[in-house]
Design a protein around this motif. Sequence first.
Motif, PDB file in Angstrom:
ATOM      1  N   LEU A   1       5.180   5.255   6.600  1.00 37.02           N
ATOM      2  CA  LEU A   1       3.987   4.409   6.671  1.00 37.02           C
ATOM      3  C   LEU A   1       2.762   5.121   6.102  1.00 37.02           C
ATOM      4  O   LEU A   1       1.944   4.505   5.417  1.00 37.02           O
ATOM      5  CB  LEU A   1       3.738   3.958   8.109  1.00 37.02           C
ATOM      6  N   VAL A   2       2.646   6.418   6.358  1.00 34.94           N
ATOM      7  CA  VAL A   2       1.538   7.196   5.788  1.00 34.94           C
ATOM      8  C   VAL A   2       1.688   7.267   4.266  1.00 34.94           C
ATOM      9  O   VAL A   2       0.711   7.096   3.531  1.00 34.94           O
ATOM     10  CB  VAL A   2       1.479   8.611   6.411  1.00 34.94           C
ATOM     11  N   GLY A   3       2.906   7.501   3.785  1.00 34.04           N
ATOM     12  CA  GLY A   3       3.141   7.517   2.337  1.00 34.04           C
ATOM     13  C   GLY A   3       2.822   6.179   1.703  1.00 34.04           C
ATOM     14  O   GLY A   3       2.222   6.111   0.624  1.00 34.04           O
ATOM     15  N   GLY A   4       3.196   5.082   2.367  1.00 34.24           N
ATOM     16  CA  GLY A   4       2.863   3.753   1.864  1.00 34.24           C
ATOM     17  C   GLY A   4       1.369   3.514   1.829  1.00 34.24           C
ATOM     18  O   GLY A   4       0.840   2.944   0.869  1.00 34.24           O
ATOM     19  N   ALA A   5       0.675   3.964   2.872  1.00 37.13           N
ATOM     20  CA  ALA A   5      -0.784   3.810   2.912  1.00 37.13           C
ATOM     21  C   ALA A   5      -1.439   4.607   1.786  1.00 37.13           C
ATOM     22  O   ALA A   5      -2.387   4.132   1.143  1.00 37.13           O
ATOM     23  CB  ALA A   5      -1.327   4.248   4.272  1.00 37.13           C
TER      24      ALA A   5
ATOM     25  N   ALA B   1       3.982  -1.238  -1.277  1.00 42.76           N
ATOM     26  CA  ALA B   1       3.685   0.198  -1.355  1.00 42.76           C
ATOM     27  C   ALA B   1       4.665   1.010  -0.523  1.00 42.76           C
ATOM     28  O   ALA B   1       5.089   2.093  -0.942  1.00 42.76           O
ATOM     29  CB  ALA B   1       2.253   0.461  -0.901  1.00 42.76           C
ATOM     30  N   VAL B   2       5.052   0.513   0.647  1.00 37.16           N
ATOM     31  CA  VAL B   2       5.997   1.240   1.508  1.00 37.16           C
ATOM     32  C   VAL B   2       7.365   1.323   0.829  1.00 37.16           C
ATOM     33  O   VAL B   2       8.006   2.388   0.817  1.00 37.16           O
ATOM     34  CB  VAL B   2       6.094   0.581   2.902  1.00 37.16           C
ATOM     35  N   VAL B   3       7.827   0.230   0.239  1.00 33.67           N
ATOM     36  CA  VAL B   3       9.117   0.247  -0.467  1.00 33.67           C
ATOM     37  C   VAL B   3       9.038   1.190  -1.667  1.00 33.67           C
ATOM     38  O   VAL B   3       9.973   1.952  -1.937  1.00 33.67           O
ATOM     39  CB  VAL B   3       9.539  -1.176  -0.893  1.00 33.67           C
TER      40      VAL B   3
END
Length: 124
Positions: free
Chosen positions: A24-28, A46-48
Motif C-alpha cells: 500500500l505504501v508502494g502504491g501510494a 498504482a498498487v497493481v
Amino acid sequence: MPPFAQPAPIGLEDRLLAFAVSLLVGGAALQAGTYVVAETRDYGHAVVTALLAALAWAVLESVPLIGGLLAIVAWIAVVKWRYGLGWLRSAGVGVAAWAAAVVVLAALELVGIGSVSALGVPGT
C-alpha cells in the motif's frame, strides 16, 4: 529477556500484514509519482503496478553482474507499459515515487511503524 534468549519468531500474520502495508505504501508512492509526472489513474492501478514492478525487480536483480541494471530497466518498463508513458517520463515517475516513499516511510518511522518498506519502489 535472558542474555541468550531468542525473540519470538515472526508469524505468518505479521508477515502478511507487513507485506500488505508495504504494498500500500508502494502504491501510494507510485500514485504520488504519477501525479507529479503524468496524468494519474486510480490508486488501485498504482498498487497493481507496484506489485508487478516489484516482481520484475525481484526476478532480475539476482542476475550476476548486470542484475541491478536489468532490474531498474524492467521497473521503468513496467511503469511505461502500465501508464502509457515514454521512457524518460517513466523514469521521472520512479524518481518522484522514490521521493514520496522516503517521506512516507520517514513519517511512519516517526509514529513507531518502522518495519515496512515501499514495495514496488526501488531503493526503499
